[in-house]
Design a protein around this motif. Sequence first.
Motif, PDB file in Angstrom:
ATOM      1  N   PRO B 295       0.845  -1.196   0.000  1.00  0.00           N
ATOM      2  CA  PRO B 295       0.000   0.000   0.000  1.00  0.00           C
ATOM      3  C   PRO B 295       0.883   1.249   0.000  1.00  0.00           C
ATOM      4  O   PRO B 295       2.061   1.186   0.372  1.00  0.00           O
ATOM      5  N   ASP B 296       0.291   2.388  -0.405  1.00  0.00           N
ATOM      6  CA  ASP B 296       1.079   3.612  -0.534  1.00  0.00           C
ATOM      7  C   ASP B 296       1.806   3.967   0.757  1.00  0.00           C
ATOM      8  O   ASP B 296       2.964   4.368   0.740  1.00  0.00           O
ATOM      9  N   ALA B 297       1.130   3.832   1.898  1.00  0.00           N
ATOM     10  CA  ALA B 297       1.743   4.209   3.168  1.00  0.00           C
ATOM     11  C   ALA B 297       3.023   3.410   3.388  1.00  0.00           C
ATOM     12  O   ALA B 297       4.053   3.943   3.808  1.00  0.00           O
ATOM     13  N   VAL B 298       2.972   2.124   3.070  1.00  0.00           N
ATOM     14  CA  VAL B 298       4.130   1.261   3.266  1.00  0.00           C
ATOM     15  C   VAL B 298       5.230   1.611   2.264  1.00  0.00           C
ATOM     16  O   VAL B 298       6.380   1.831   2.631  1.00  0.00           O
ATOM     17  N   ALA B 299       4.855   1.723   0.986  1.00  0.00           N
ATOM     18  CA  ALA B 299       5.853   1.973  -0.058  1.00  0.00           C
ATOM     19  C   ALA B 299       6.570   3.294   0.184  1.00  0.00           C
ATOM     20  O   ALA B 299       7.791   3.390   0.050  1.00  0.00           O
ATOM     21  N   LEU B 300       5.804   4.321   0.572  1.00  0.00           N
ATOM     22  CA  LEU B 300       6.406   5.646   0.722  1.00  0.00           C
ATOM     23  C   LEU B 300       7.300   5.717   1.957  1.00  0.00           C
ATOM     24  O   LEU B 300       8.390   6.280   1.907  1.00  0.00           O
ATOM     25  N   THR B 301       6.827   5.137   3.065  1.00  0.00           N
ATOM     26  CA  THR B 301       7.671   5.201   4.257  1.00  0.00           C
ATOM     27  C   THR B 301       8.913   4.336   4.063  1.00  0.00           C
ATOM     28  O   THR B 301       9.981   4.664   4.572  1.00  0.00           O
ATOM     29  N   ALA B 316       1.970   7.158   8.609  1.00  0.00           N
ATOM     30  CA  ALA B 316       2.747   7.527   7.424  1.00  0.00           C
ATOM     31  C   ALA B 316       3.006   9.029   7.419  1.00  0.00           C
ATOM     32  O   ALA B 316       4.106   9.482   7.102  1.00  0.00           O
ATOM     33  N   VAL B 317       1.988   9.790   7.798  1.00  0.00           N
ATOM     34  CA  VAL B 317       2.150  11.250   7.812  1.00  0.00           C
ATOM     35  C   VAL B 317       3.251  11.651   8.790  1.00  0.00           C
ATOM     36  O   VAL B 317       4.114  12.471   8.482  1.00  0.00           O
ATOM     37  N   ARG B 318       3.248  11.031   9.973  1.00  0.00           N
ATOM     38  CA  ARG B 318       4.288  11.349  10.971  1.00  0.00           C
ATOM     39  C   ARG B 318       5.681  11.075  10.418  1.00  0.00           C
ATOM     40  O   ARG B 318       6.601  11.852  10.589  1.00  0.00           O
ATOM     41  N   ILE B 319       5.808   9.931   9.741  1.00  0.00           N
ATOM     42  CA  ILE B 319       7.128   9.552   9.249  1.00  0.00           C
ATOM     43  C   ILE B 319       7.555  10.415   8.059  1.00  0.00           C
ATOM     44  O   ILE B 319       8.720  10.776   7.919  1.00  0.00           O
ATOM     45  N   LEU B 320       6.574  10.754   7.207  1.00  0.00           N
ATOM     46  CA  LEU B 320       6.941  11.424   5.957  1.00  0.00           C
ATOM     47  C   LEU B 320       7.162  12.928   6.122  1.00  0.00           C
ATOM     48  O   LEU B 320       7.887  13.540   5.353  1.00  0.00           O
ATOM     49  N   ARG B 321       6.560  13.534   7.153  1.00  0.00           N
ATOM     50  CA  ARG B 321       6.622  14.996   7.260  1.00  0.00           C
ATOM     51  C   ARG B 321       8.063  15.514   7.235  1.00  0.00           C
ATOM     52  O   ARG B 321       8.373  16.425   6.460  1.00  0.00           O
ATOM     53  N   ALA B 619      -2.321   7.690  -1.060  1.00  0.00           N
ATOM     54  CA  ALA B 619      -1.340   8.747  -1.321  1.00  0.00           C
ATOM     55  C   ALA B 619      -2.003  10.115  -1.212  1.00  0.00           C
ATOM     56  O   ALA B 619      -1.432  11.055  -0.645  1.00  0.00           O
ATOM     57  N   ALA B 620      -3.240  10.217  -1.719  1.00  0.00           N
ATOM     58  CA  ALA B 620      -3.929  11.498  -1.661  1.00  0.00           C
ATOM     59  C   ALA B 620      -4.280  11.861  -0.222  1.00  0.00           C
ATOM     60  O   ALA B 620      -4.199  13.020   0.180  1.00  0.00           O
ATOM     61  N   ARG B 621      -4.657  10.858   0.562  1.00  0.00           N
ATOM     62  CA  ARG B 621      -4.987  11.144   1.962  1.00  0.00           C
ATOM     63  C   ARG B 621      -3.746  11.588   2.720  1.00  0.00           C
ATOM     64  O   ARG B 621      -3.791  12.516   3.530  1.00  0.00           O
ATOM     65  N   ILE B 622      -2.629  10.922   2.434  1.00  0.00           N
ATOM     66  CA  ILE B 622      -1.382  11.312   3.095  1.00  0.00           C
ATOM     67  C   ILE B 622      -1.006  12.729   2.671  1.00  0.00           C
ATOM     68  O   ILE B 622      -0.666  13.577   3.500  1.00  0.00           O
ATOM     69  N   ASP B 629       0.202  21.143  -1.579  1.00  0.00           N
ATOM     70  CA  ASP B 629      -0.607  21.869  -2.550  1.00  0.00           C
ATOM     71  C   ASP B 629       0.285  22.161  -3.737  1.00  0.00           C
ATOM     72  O   ASP B 629       1.293  22.820  -3.568  1.00  0.00           O
ATOM     73  N   PRO B 630       0.023  21.676  -4.931  1.00  0.00           N
ATOM     74  CA  PRO B 630      -1.106  20.845  -5.322  1.00  0.00           C
ATOM     75  C   PRO B 630      -1.050  19.439  -4.711  1.00  0.00           C
ATOM     76  O   PRO B 630       0.021  18.946  -4.409  1.00  0.00           O
ATOM     77  N   LEU B 631      -2.223  18.882  -4.577  1.00  0.00           N
ATOM     78  CA  LEU B 631      -2.352  17.583  -3.922  1.00  0.00           C
ATOM     79  C   LEU B 631      -1.818  16.466  -4.819  1.00  0.00           C
ATOM     80  O   LEU B 631      -2.204  16.376  -5.974  1.00  0.00           O
ATOM     81  N   PRO B 632      -0.939  15.630  -4.298  1.00  0.00           N
ATOM     82  CA  PRO B 632      -0.509  14.486  -5.100  1.00  0.00           C
ATOM     83  C   PRO B 632      -1.626  13.441  -5.139  1.00  0.00           C
ATOM     84  O   PRO B 632      -2.314  13.232  -4.147  1.00  0.00           O
ATOM     85  N   LEU B 633      -1.813  12.818  -6.299  1.00  0.00           N
ATOM     86  CA  LEU B 633      -2.908  11.847  -6.417  1.00  0.00           C
ATOM     87  C   LEU B 633      -2.415  10.413  -6.342  1.00  0.00           C
ATOM     88  O   LEU B 633      -3.153   9.512  -5.975  1.00  0.00           O
ATOM     89  N   THR B 634      -1.175  10.202  -6.718  1.00  0.00           N
ATOM     90  CA  THR B 634      -0.656   8.837  -6.715  1.00  0.00           C
ATOM     91  C   THR B 634       0.623   8.798  -5.898  1.00  0.00           C
ATOM     92  O   THR B 634       1.218   9.830  -5.593  1.00  0.00           O
ATOM     93  N   ALA B 635       1.022   7.572  -5.566  1.00  0.00           N
ATOM     94  CA  ALA B 635       2.247   7.398  -4.790  1.00  0.00           C
ATOM     95  C   ALA B 635       3.437   7.993  -5.546  1.00  0.00           C
ATOM     96  O   ALA B 635       4.337   8.575  -4.939  1.00  0.00           O
TER      97      ALA B 635
END
Lengths: 274, 676
Positions: B295-301, B316-321, B619-622, B629-635
């Motif tokens: 899932p995006d959260a896993v792939a991105l982190t 994911a948000v905590r880790i990615l910020r 990815a969009a929720r993250i 801004d602009p909002l990313p739509l995909t990982a």
Amino acid sequence: MARKTHDVLSVDWVRLELLRTAYSTRGGLFSRMDPRMVLAWYLVMAIAPWFTHSTGVLLVLFVLGAASVVLARVGPLVLGLFLIGLLGNVVGLFAASFLFGGDLGTLVALGELNLKLGAVSMASMAAFVSLDPEKLSDALLWFRAPELLAFGVSYGYRMLPILVDEYVTVFEGQRLRHAPVEKPGFLGLRVVWQWCVLAVTAFYPIMLNTAKNVRTTVEALETRGFTYGAKNEAGRTLRLAYLRVSALDVTVVVVTVLLVAAAFLVGPGVPVIG
Amino acid sequence: MPTVPPTTHPTAQQAAPQQATAQRATLRDTASQDPAPQEAAVQDTPAAQAAAPVIRVKDLSFRYPGTDRDTLRNVDLTIERGDFVAVVGGNGSAKTTLCKTFNGLVPHYWSGDFAGSVHVGGIDTWESSVAELSARVGYVYQDFQNQLVRPTVRDEVAFGPLNFGHADYRERTDEALAQLGIEHLRDQFVWQLSGGQAHLVALAAVLALRPEVIVVDEPVAELDPARAGEIYRRLRDLNEREGLTVITIEHHADFIAQFAKSVVLMADGAPVWHLPIQEAMDRHADLSSHGVPAPDAVALTAAVGAPHVALDVDSAVRILRPALREQQVPGSEPVPAAAGAGNDGQVPGPDPATPASGMVDTGPEAGETVADTAPPAVVASLRGVHHGYRTVAGGLSTVLDGLDLDLHAGEKVALVGTNGAGKTTLMKLLTGLIVPRAGTVTVDGIDTRSRSAARLADHVSYIYQHPQQMFLKDSVREDIALFPRGRRVEDAEAIVDRVVAEAGLSALAERDGRSLSGGQQRRATLGIGLAMRPRLLLLDEPTSSLDIRSRDDVTTMLESLSGTVQCAVVATHDMELVATWATRVLVLDRGRVLADVTPQELFSRPELTTQTRLVPPQAARIGLELGLDPLPLTAEDLRARLRTIDGTVESARADHLSRTDGLGATGFDTTGTGER
């Protein structure tokens, strides 16, 4: 010609009418009764006409049948099909006999058979329109019909709406993908012919799809103890424990028996031609 | 690579909270020759006796009759009481067969060569029967609709208890309905239920037997993500409140990460490993190489080198910020008013992944962005459209209520909204299968009232949600050829050949459509639609009930729609598809257009998605949580804005898999060395 949405005599209407009939959503006298007593009532009404040749008796029984159709609130689709069948039968046979030298007397002779069939058919409509699938299946089970038959009846009812929906979908797909006929032909016969062909061939995908889907059903029946239940009496007893004969049931059946008996007494005196 | 991290096995209770139930991680591993796992499998701690495992599989092999190889091969697996296990693996990895050994369907219903043993709650399944085992292990099928056998919900749920002669069947029925919060459905007819409701009823029917274990086969396959999420929340409740052991077969890793406590990865008839959820997700490269993309959260982190990947959006948000590249101050970013602007605004820099196809180029969204170009041609329009259906009770239920809408050439429209919002009705109106009760529908300049649906089919084609309803002939090629041949289109055969090739069906063209896999069936129906060469193409849920790989295939095919198709409309619940494919989103709600927006705008308005029960891509929720801004739509979009550990920016989705594989390895290696 502008197309518009039709609320009656459309495919959707037929579908809704089938559902209303199968699931007895219109209510009516017999739908409030114990299903076993409805079947008993039906036996009385369906067997009685076969014991007489008197047109008078049959006429009274026919009227009783008509009254029960009203009490059971039979829907327009089933009723319409019945009338078309009955009248078509009378007219057709009369025409045929007339060609072979018959006269009005033939019509009277035909009247006896058709009154008989009509009375029985109307009793059937009244009874089965009033039984929803669950009740019908339980009543059959109570009368010791085979487990598989009782289950099959309720399963058939459960599948009916889904199959009808699927049929409509496939049929619409057929219409979209087959080219419309270029010239309608005499009285639009080519159009009618194409509709008939498409209506029949639409069954092909449905049968194949159903055959595929049923595999899960059979497996699921196993996991939910269907074969176990068929061998063990306890489940049947529990399932049928709710059936109760009420005062209404007794009254309806007794009144029916009395009326049928009265028909046999009074009937021969009823003035009928012949 | 050791199968079992040595630290995870002793003392179940004291292990890290999430991992406690699944410390046993030990299965025969085709890839690993490490001897350690076998030792770890022998549980001899006192804690083990306190709670004996609910399912214990030993040396199990099974071969279906008439086949020449084992479907299950030497399976050793233990499932602890109270676990929430996700069984994952590619197609044909025998996940379903494994789960059918738990309730005795294998070997009692499906007889075949059975070796080894399966114990459920201490009972040897070989000596038991399906009936006895079914009271302990409930099974909800993937095609759960076919599992419902009685006309009403109450009767359906009581069916099992009645068959087994339980005198308290009424209490059991009420209890099962209450556990799932569906008491209000008890008198409904089964055919009146929506998909999500039907699934809950199937689940209730199984719960009424008060099992210790429930197996749920791919709930996401036949349900939209919002409803599948609901099913998973109910399952989690049952697991946490009632201590029920839950086993799900699942392709969608985002549900697994969010809900499961442990994961069994199956490959080729045997488990590769059984690990607690965190460790399982840390090995997302393994998962991804077995057909379960992270899932995006896993792939991105993982991409930013987190020591442990994030399982949900919040973590994911905590880790990615901290890993964001130059944080843009809102308002000063290079692309102005991104939310409202055309689709091109979203793509940061040279990213070739997002919408690139012949269809988009015909014109930007609406007149608002570029004033000098003429507005694109209108392909279809609806004016003041009202429509409704008669109900069984005889009333009229309104579905569309005063709809005004124009569809333009070059648009890729996604039609979204809850069930019953009017999506299918709108599509049927556009095909001319039905005509509105009031208002007009015009397609390609033709009022649909003036022409029969069969003649309108020259201009618009409609692809059903269920492919098997479109297979009318006995081979895929015949089905594709039906329309062009029937209409005596010139070079019909050439068209058919081209479409067959485009849909990647050359090898399958002579087979019956029903015998194909889900993804192939979808491609075949798309082929049928393309061979009709419509100006307007309508698709109903083209990606539902597909695994992720086949879904990507279908999405790719949708991307390449071009030529005669001027405008495509897709009714869908699949927000990934909306994110990657659509240029315009119509949000329908109770028969009206609630919003007419770009995908970006849709996903940046949480109130809109909540109201219509849409679940934006992870990815969009993250991205939204991060305030991008602009909002990313995909990982891929989001990844480009992160400082990843390999420092490069990749984008094409095609190499997604190899990339995550590579990253997985480096991610693991660097975690120990203190990267972040």
